[in-house]
Design a protein around this motif. Sequence first.
Motif, short mmCIF file in Angstrom:
data_model
loop_
_atom_site.label_atom_id
_atom_site.label_comp_id
_atom_site.label_asym_id
_atom_site.label_seq_id
_atom_site.Cartn_x
_atom_site.Cartn_y
_atom_site.Cartn_z
N GLY A 225 0.85 -1.26 -0.11
CA GLY A 225 -0.15 0.14 -0.09
C GLY A 225 0.89 1.18 -0.22
O GLY A 225 0.39 2.53 0.44
N PHE A 226 1.90 1.24 -0.53
CA PHE A 226 3.05 2.15 -0.24
C PHE A 226 3.20 3.06 -1.57
O PHE A 226 3.68 2.20 -2.57
N THR A 227 3.06 4.22 -1.72
CA THR A 227 3.54 4.88 -3.16
C THR A 227 4.58 5.93 -2.73
O THR A 227 4.37 6.76 -2.02
N PRO A 228 5.91 5.73 -3.14
CA PRO A 228 6.87 6.71 -2.92
C PRO A 228 6.52 8.34 -3.10
O PRO A 228 5.58 8.76 -4.14
N LEU A 229 6.82 9.21 -2.35
CA LEU A 229 6.27 10.60 -2.48
C LEU A 229 6.72 11.07 -3.65
O LEU A 229 5.94 11.84 -4.33
N ARG A 230 7.90 10.72 -4.38
CA ARG A 230 8.53 11.37 -5.41
C ARG A 230 7.30 10.98 -6.47
O ARG A 230 7.19 11.87 -7.59
N SER A 231 7.10 9.72 -6.56
CA SER A 231 5.94 9.28 -7.48
C SER A 231 4.59 9.96 -7.57
O SER A 231 3.85 10.36 -8.46
N GLN A 232 4.18 10.38 -6.34
CA GLN A 232 3.11 11.21 -5.87
C GLN A 232 3.18 12.54 -6.60
O GLN A 232 2.31 13.29 -7.35
N VAL A 233 4.32 13.26 -6.35
CA VAL A 233 4.60 14.51 -6.99
C VAL A 233 4.73 14.50 -8.55
O VAL A 233 3.96 15.07 -9.31
N ARG A 234 5.24 13.33 -9.07
CA ARG A 234 5.03 13.01 -10.40
C ARG A 234 3.55 12.92 -11.09
O ARG A 234 3.48 13.44 -12.06
N GLY A 235 3.16 12.21 -10.40
CA GLY A 235 1.74 11.70 -11.06
C GLY A 235 0.44 12.61 -10.57
O GLY A 235 -0.51 12.51 -11.37
N ARG A 236 0.68 13.26 -9.55
CA ARG A 236 -0.48 14.16 -9.20
C ARG A 236 0.03 15.70 -9.08
O ARG A 236 -0.75 16.49 -9.88
N VAL A 237 1.16 15.93 -8.34
CA VAL A 237 1.16 17.32 -8.22
C VAL A 237 1.70 18.21 -9.38
O VAL A 237 1.03 19.35 -9.88
N LEU A 238 2.69 17.69 -10.39
CA LEU A 238 3.15 18.32 -11.41
C LEU A 238 1.80 18.43 -12.47
O LEU A 238 1.80 19.58 -13.13
N PRO A 239 1.10 17.43 -12.83
CA PRO A 239 0.05 17.67 -13.58
C PRO A 239 -0.72 18.55 -13.17
O PRO A 239 -1.47 19.45 -14.38
N VAL A 240 -1.22 18.89 -11.99
CA VAL A 240 -2.16 19.78 -11.61
C VAL A 240 -1.35 21.30 -11.82
O VAL A 240 -2.26 22.13 -12.12
N LEU A 241 -0.20 21.12 -11.48
CA LEU A 241 0.55 22.64 -11.76
C LEU A 241 0.27 22.90 -13.07
O LEU A 241 0.10 24.29 -13.40
#
Length: 403
Positions: A225-241
């Motif tokens: 159930g673990f997603t690295p923080l960097r992957s969340q930035v890549r998949g969620r944060v940058l697309p929103v920005l």
Amino acid sequence: MARVDPAVAAARTAVRAALSGLGPDDLVLVACSGGADSLALAAAVAFEARRVGRSVRSRGHAVRAGAVIVDHGLQAGSADVAARAAAQCRALGLDPVLVRRPDRPDGPDSAGPEAAARAMRYGGFEETAAETGARRVLLGHTLDDQAEQVLLGLARGAGARSLAGMPRERGIFARPFLGLRRAQTEAVCAASGLDFWTDPTNLLPTTGPDGGPAGPGGGPDRPGGFTPLRSQVRGRVLPVLEATLGPGVAEALARTADQARDDADLLDSLAADLLARAGTAAQDPAAPDGPAGQGDAAEQDGAAPEPGERALDVGVLAAAHPALRRRALRLAALAAGCRPTDTTTRHVDALDAFVVSWSGQGPAGLPGGARARRACGRLFLRAAPTGTSDGWTGVRPPTTTQE
């Protein structure tokens, strides 16, 4: 003359600059994971290694080019991934191609799985470079990686150094692709007939515990159930920005890293000099007891360094500009063995309070088990159990945060 794919041309140009300082028969190693970035780097290095320094006036010379693959053994099938990466590197003409499987440390790693894997990876690269005599190890980080690193640094609130991202060069390591996008490395692989592997931890989970869309942090289709923080930035944060601010966010973040690094390098150099002066002054028995002067009379107990401690003169630190003083205090914490990614503004505030707002407060805890206290006009820092205490006069500015 056959037309070269634009992405291939960009990759070769970037590698050409990274190889330019190598001499005939020097060995360069590509750190290869089997992913698109490192395989594209391997292809460009295999091509450019035959013609280093080539120009209209020079035929150039060849350098030896090999690869090192570190298999962490953290995922099922990792040995197969490593073997496939090694086979493709050999097919490109790289030699030697070495697969390393470092021993995992015993017991839990307080820094977390990402930091533990990173330490294993870089340790494997450094050991292989020492064994083979390699002059340089090339890493496949791209502009996208740099943008993600800047956002992570911004979220930590650790100052300009964390915003500087990853350096283009540090010691034996170099990152030729920091000016290329991830899409370009995938295009290089496609043009070169390379079959790259996608690390599942780089992907966001698609389902949540209830079978619906996954929320932050991962779902059951991610091991543990673990997603690295960097992957969340890549998949969620940058697309929103990108969707909110428009295209070019990643490029702007990478430019910020370049600018911040120049500033941070200068300030860290000045801060290291201040730290050295404070350490030297703390050894002078004739030195005054700092700006608190008579108020330090209550500090007489514990005025001598304890085992594992190094002393800094409070007066020297207090006389410096606040920005420089605080940067020097952060360097002192790093030299005591505190991890850069764990040393936050809160820790620097506690150290600064010992210098400019002393009111008899007790010792302060620092990351990794390091501690700080004040006595008799001096600030004492005790090294973390995992750190080394080599003396503050040898502290130099760090050149990276987390790579």
